[in-house]
Design a protein around this motif. Structure first.
Motif, short mmCIF file in Angstrom:
data_model
loop_
_atom_site.label_atom_id
_atom_site.label_comp_id
_atom_site.label_asym_id
_atom_site.label_seq_id
_atom_site.Cartn_x
_atom_site.Cartn_y
_atom_site.Cartn_z
N THR A 339 0.85 -1.19 0.00
CA THR A 339 0.00 0.00 0.00
C THR A 339 0.89 1.23 0.00
O THR A 339 1.89 1.29 0.71
CB THR A 339 -0.94 0.03 1.22
OG1 THR A 339 -1.77 1.19 1.15
CG2 THR A 339 -0.19 0.01 2.53
N PHE A 342 -0.24 4.31 4.23
CA PHE A 342 -0.58 3.43 5.35
C PHE A 342 -0.84 4.28 6.58
O PHE A 342 0.08 4.72 7.28
CB PHE A 342 0.57 2.45 5.62
CG PHE A 342 0.31 1.51 6.76
CD1 PHE A 342 -0.59 0.46 6.63
CD2 PHE A 342 0.95 1.67 7.98
CE1 PHE A 342 -0.84 -0.41 7.68
CE2 PHE A 342 0.71 0.81 9.04
CZ PHE A 342 -0.19 -0.22 8.90
N ILE A 366 5.65 -0.87 2.01
CA ILE A 366 5.22 0.50 1.73
C ILE A 366 6.40 1.27 1.16
O ILE A 366 7.56 0.89 1.34
CB ILE A 366 4.68 1.19 3.00
CG1 ILE A 366 5.73 1.22 4.10
CG2 ILE A 366 3.44 0.49 3.51
CD1 ILE A 366 5.27 1.93 5.35
N SER A 379 2.61 7.35 8.95
CA SER A 379 2.79 5.91 8.78
C SER A 379 3.82 5.37 9.76
O SER A 379 3.63 4.32 10.39
CB SER A 379 3.24 5.59 7.35
OG SER A 379 2.25 5.92 6.41
#
Length: 484
Positions: A339, A342, A366, A379
């Motif tokens: 992703t 995040f 990520i 994140s």
């Protein structure tokens, strides 16, 4: 005169605090995650005036009166269209495996959309492969082309797609293109928009950004889906916007965007086409439901099912988030996630931790460098908690990893447009595919492992040694994570 100024000052202060009290009451009475409510209260109290204005603009899921009314009226006819798919041979309980059967039950009960067998999938992992495949299918189109994208940015092969659409329209193909206003401003200002409309293409600017709409609709509510449906026979979806990465955000300092697209043939195409029709009616008021798939076809025994999972205003709340949670709870050996953004909710964070703590290998991939600095800091505020739970975190250093995918036990996967943040899971128009096809899932598994080879794994001991500077900004933006 001094008394007048004094009176106006006191009146202004009094009016402001009445406004703050009213907004506070509204925040408290709204039924949503406690973390979201606390974050908004913090913004309102710490940033005078601006905090209240921000809440009016971004604090509630407000689609706008006209669109909300359309969505309400549409739900029944679209629900009937989806429910009829249950009578199709492509939907068979015997063809549903362990992972997807529960997701089928959830989506069927909440939205009426069943998982359908009889599809063929092709994974495109490079922009050149994706765009050239799209161009080829557009050139073969005979009747209709439907598209919805968050971003269309002129340049490179994206221009070749636009040219192919214009040629298709000139030979009589009905072309409907819906683009998000905030995501595609450059395209709407380009000559391509004028040329496409001149060729007879219906080009619509979705969720128009305008200062006059500040108090009428939430401005950061975006049309984030990526769907192409051609003749109701071929469809595409995935993480890739209609851009050629070599011509897109070259000065952002994060490298080229890394994306995937999935080409689909079979009954699922009609479902994706219907999702486009939903978005088109929400935006324009025009209804053009697609035909149902051919329900008399023989479904091969080895043809694995696909569940289309849409979400957004007017659709069942948090459906994609529920599917994601359900999929991870079913994992027995491994969960691998990619992703770009995040910033998980408290519930999703606990699901990740619990999955790792019960012995399942959880890998989170990520990007090391992000085009949103706030998201990057936010994140990293979750790293310590995840690392302590046993989650392995990989920071990809080969560009902006924009692929959104989840692979469960190397047997089942989720691919689509959904980021692991509050915006995607709670706010935007999104779509994901739940796929139980061993061959396709193995391709996704190999792709994720190739991402890991270009990543740096975060060492828990070294992470604890990071500077106070880093810790401060992590905690600062962590406080705003429900709003990012």
């Amino acid at each position: 005169m001094d008394k007048v100024y004094h009176f106006l000052t006191l009146a202004g202060i009094g009016l402001y605090w009445v406004l703050v009290a009213g907004v506070t009451l509204r925040v408290v009475l709204k039924r949503r995650a406690v973390s979201v409510s606390l974050a908004w209260l913090m913004v309102i109290y710490i940033i005078p005036v601006v905090g209240v204005l921000c809440y009016f603009m971004f604090g509630e899921l407000n689609l706008g009166r006209k669109r909300a009314e359309r969505a309400r009226v549409m739900f029944q006819p679209f629900g009937d269209w989806f429910h009829q798919l249950n009578d199709c041979k492509a939907h068979t309980q015997d063809g549903l495996g362990t992972h997807i059967s529960k997701i089928d039950n959830l989506c069927n009960n909440r939205m009426g959309i069943p998982a359908l067998c009889g599809n063929t999938l092709q994974l495109h992992t490079t922009p050149d492969s994706s765009l050239r495949s799209v161009i080829n299918d557009i050139e073969q189109a005979k009747h209709s082309i439907r598209m919805v994208f968050y971003i269309w940015h002129p340049g490179g092969l994206a221009d070749s797609v636009a040219a192919a659409l214009i040629q298709a329209a000139k030979r009589g193909v009905a072309v409907k293109v819906l683009l998000d206003s905030a995501g595609s401003p450059t395209f709407f200002r380009s000559h391509w928009a004028k040329m496409m409309r001149g060729a007879g293409i219906e080009l619509v600017e979705g969720l128009e950004v305008s200062p006059w709409r500040i108090f009428l609709r939430r401005l950061d509510l975006r049309q984030h889906r990526k769907i192409i449906a051609i003749d109701d026979e071929v469809a595409y979806t995935g993480s890739m916007n209609m851009v050629d990465p070599a011509f897109f955000k070259q000065n952002s300092g994060v490298g080229q965007w890394i994306d995937i697209m999935v080409r689909i043939e079979g009954p699922t195409v009609n479902v994706l086409s219907a999702i486009h029709c939903w978005d088109w009616e929400v935006e324009t008021g025009d209804r053009t439901l697609p035909v149902h798939p051919d329900c008399q076809i023989d479904i091969p025994q080895d043809s694995k099912p696909i569940q289309v999972v849409p979400s957004g205003p007017g659709m069942p709340d948090q459906l994609i988030g529920q599917v994601l949670t359900l999929a991870m709870h079913q994992a027995e050996r491994s969960v691998t996630i990619t992703t770009p953004y995040f910033v998980p909710s408290a519930d999703l964070l606990e699901t990740l931790k619990t999955t790792a703590q019960r012995g399942v290998t959880v890998d989170l991939i990520i990007p090391k460098h992000n085009d949103s600095l706030m998201v990057q800091w936010a994140s990293r505020a979750f790293y310590s908690e995840l690392l302590n739970a046993g989650v392995k975190i990989h920071e990809f250093d080969g560009g902006l990893l924009h692929t959104k995918s989840v692979v469960i036990d190397e047997l089942f996967c989720l691919v689509g447009t959904v980021n692991m943040d509050m915006r995607s899971l709670w706010l935007n128009f999104e779509v994901t595919l739940a796929v139980e096809d061993p061959i396709f899932t193995e391709q996704m598994n190999q792709l994720q492992h190739s991402y890991m080879l270009h990543s740096e794994i975060i060492d828990s001991a070294q992470w604890q040694q990071r500077s106070l500077y880093h810790r401060f900004f992590e905690r600062l933006f962590y406080l705003f994570n429900p709003l990012l």
